[in-house]
Design an enzyme around this catalytic site. Sequence first.
Site, PDB file in Angstrom:
ATOM      1  N   PRO A 149       0.831  -1.207   0.000  1.00 18.97           N
ATOM      2  CA  PRO A 149       0.000   0.000   0.000  1.00 18.97           C
ATOM      3  C   PRO A 149       0.863   1.254   0.000  1.00 18.97           C
ATOM      4  CG  PRO A 149      -0.823  -1.599   1.581  1.00 18.97           C
ATOM      5  CD  PRO A 149       0.497  -2.118   1.102  1.00 18.97           C
ATOM      6  N   GLU A 150       0.555   2.172  -0.905  1.00 16.41           N
ATOM      7  CA  GLU A 150       1.308   3.416  -1.025  1.00 16.41           C
ATOM      8  C   GLU A 150       0.455   4.560  -0.484  1.00 16.41           C
ATOM      9  OE1 GLU A 150       3.088   3.809  -4.909  1.00 16.41           O
ATOM     10  OE2 GLU A 150       3.639   1.691  -4.984  1.00 16.41           O
ATOM     11  N   HIS A 207      -4.772 -14.398  10.110  1.00 15.08           N
ATOM     12  CA  HIS A 207      -3.966 -13.184   9.921  1.00 15.08           C
ATOM     13  C   HIS A 207      -4.659 -11.910  10.414  1.00 15.08           C
ATOM     14  CE1 HIS A 207      -1.427 -15.851   7.678  1.00 15.08           C
ATOM     15  NE2 HIS A 207      -2.271 -15.939   6.664  1.00 15.08           N
ATOM     16  N   ARG A 248       1.427 -11.096   5.624  1.00 17.26           N
ATOM     17  CA  ARG A 248       2.885 -11.208   5.567  1.00 17.26           C
ATOM     18  C   ARG A 248       3.568 -10.626   6.811  1.00 17.26           C
ATOM     19  NH1 ARG A 248       5.059  -9.643  -0.318  1.00 17.26           N
ATOM     20  NH2 ARG A 248       6.916 -10.586   0.600  1.00 17.26           N
ATOM     21  N   ARG A 288      22.627  14.916  -6.708  1.00 20.80           N
ATOM     22  CA  ARG A 288      22.197  13.517  -6.741  1.00 20.80           C
ATOM     23  C   ARG A 288      22.519  12.902  -8.112  1.00 20.80           C
ATOM     24  NH1 ARG A 288      18.272  11.778  -2.858  1.00 20.80           N
ATOM     25  NH2 ARG A 288      18.447  13.172  -1.077  1.00 20.80           N
TER      26      ARG A 288
END
Length: 277
Positions: free
Chosen positions: A2-3, A91, A113, A158
């Site tokens: 999930p972002e 879970h 997970r 960078r």
Amino acid sequence: MPELPEVEVTRRGVAPHLEDRVVEDVVLRREGLRWPFPPNLRELLVGRRILGTGRRGKYLLLNFEHGTLIVHLGMSGHLRVLPEGVELKKHDHFDLVVRGPEGRRVLRLHDPRRFGAVLWHHHDDGELEQHVLLRDLGVEPLEDKFSGALLHKATRNRSAPIKQVLLAGDIVVGVGNIYACESLFRAGINPKTAAGKISRARYDKLADAIRDILAAAIVQGGSTLRDFIAVNGQSGYFQQTYFVYDRAGVPCRNCGTPVRQIKQGQRSTFYCAVCQR
């Protein structure tokens, strides 16, 4: 994983059920996830009122008078708000039980997970922004301070590829793999380009792309590729509008050239070699 859009969708979904509600119980079904659960979490939260919800990058924040509960969904987690008594699933690791006008409701964390986290930051330990998980995060991409000028200034030294710089999270936070690929495509920037070699004008386009794509993803409920679902159990559908992500070998929606897939920092990157220079 999930972002930012998925976490913001989650925040907006849980907020009406949690804000101004009193915690009546905390249930921990294992010792922890990525990190151990705070051992005294039940004593810290039962009887306390949730003052509000927030988000910092990919971290969901539940604010109390005496501290903040920090929740991370990890690689495969999601939160649901359920009536009391709903049967447990494998879970289901953490429950926060609250009482409101509609009766008792359960905020339940499901994480197959076990890379998620439930942590506590007490106000006596200092400002929340100085928490070890939050103190090095960059600016929020949906806030006014985020701009092409900021990206340009922060990347002058960078040499790393721009895709990797976006994922690092120390300049701008919450732009994960999916949305980095999509934003770079919309801005016409090759993900392999050294961040320090990108012009201010191109960073202006990239900042606009990041902002617009994240906002659109939130409206569409985020992306559901495998595990993520919203608080109401529905899947997001932003993945139906991808231009490059997870479309290797498929013709580019703009020019027809097959989308390429490469590895950058152990993550898959998708891009169009014609549209992105």
